[in-house]
Enzyme design. Structure first.
Site, short mmCIF file in Angstrom:
data_model
loop_
_atom_site.label_atom_id
_atom_site.label_comp_id
_atom_site.label_asym_id
_atom_site.label_seq_id
_atom_site.Cartn_x
_atom_site.Cartn_y
_atom_site.Cartn_z
N HIS A 7 0.85 -1.19 0.00
CA HIS A 7 0.00 0.00 0.00
C HIS A 7 0.88 1.23 0.00
CE1 HIS A 7 -0.05 1.30 4.48
NE2 HIS A 7 1.01 0.54 4.29
N CYS A 61 6.14 6.27 4.15
CA CYS A 61 4.97 5.48 3.74
C CYS A 61 4.19 6.11 2.59
CB CYS A 61 4.05 5.23 4.93
SG CYS A 61 4.83 4.21 6.19
N HIS A 88 4.95 0.45 -0.67
CA HIS A 88 5.76 -0.46 0.15
C HIS A 88 4.86 -1.58 0.66
CE1 HIS A 88 3.86 2.20 3.06
NE2 HIS A 88 4.08 1.28 3.98
N HIS A 119 -1.70 -10.62 -0.30
CA HIS A 119 -1.00 -10.39 -1.57
C HIS A 119 -1.79 -9.46 -2.49
CE1 HIS A 119 1.44 -13.70 -0.08
NE2 HIS A 119 2.39 -13.24 -0.89
N GLU A 126 0.93 -3.79 11.98
CA GLU A 126 1.55 -3.43 10.72
C GLU A 126 3.04 -3.81 10.74
OE1 GLU A 126 0.26 0.17 8.31
OE2 GLU A 126 2.19 0.81 9.11
#
Length: 147
Positions: free
Chosen positions: A35, A44, A48, A88, A132
């Protein structure tokens, strides 16, 4: 050392329920996904990936078998409702439109699971915790699901 049982116990016909209170059961899953974040000035912002760790927790009263909810049934919710959109996948594409932060995702997962629970057993989605990274998670709890 393990001792072999003297006899295999058989059902007596009495209740198999020992606990008269609400009990929480939880199952954990992992998935890999990519994402990026919108409107964010940090690492971010770039595309990544993560290996996420997901915990789903459901509560209820024990059924005639002495179970709240079969762990296999919780796994089925994950396999049918969550995994196809999470594992995935490019989350910005597979999830509803949102910034794919752990905070947004955990609420979507909570709602999806809550809607998938059988309505006739008094089951309640208690919480969803989404890691995460190994040390960073977001969580959404039932008591926060108020308008």
């Amino acid at each position: 050392m393990f001792l072999a049982p003297k006899e295999i116990k058989k059902e007596t016909g009495d209740s198999l329920i020992y606990c008269p209170r609400r009990v929480l059961v939880s199952k954990e899953f992992t998935f890999d996904a990519a994402h990026h974040l919108f409107n964010y000035e940090g690492k971010c912002k770039a595309l990544h990936g993560h290996t996420y760790r997901l915990q789903l927790a459901v509560s209820g009263f024990l059924d005639d078998c002495g179970m709240v909810y079969d762990f296999g049934d919780l796994k089925e919710i994950y396999k049918n409702e969550l995994e196809p959109k999470l594992d995935h996948r490019y989350l910005n594409e597979s999830l509803p439109y949102m910034n794919t932060t752990a905070e947004n995702m955990v609420y979507w997962i909570y709602q999806t699971c809550a809607e998938s629970l059988p309505s006739d057993r008094g089951l309640e989605m208690e919480y969803v915790r989404l890691y995460e990274t190994p040390t960073s998670f977001a969580e959404f709890r039932k008591e926060w699901d108020i308008d």
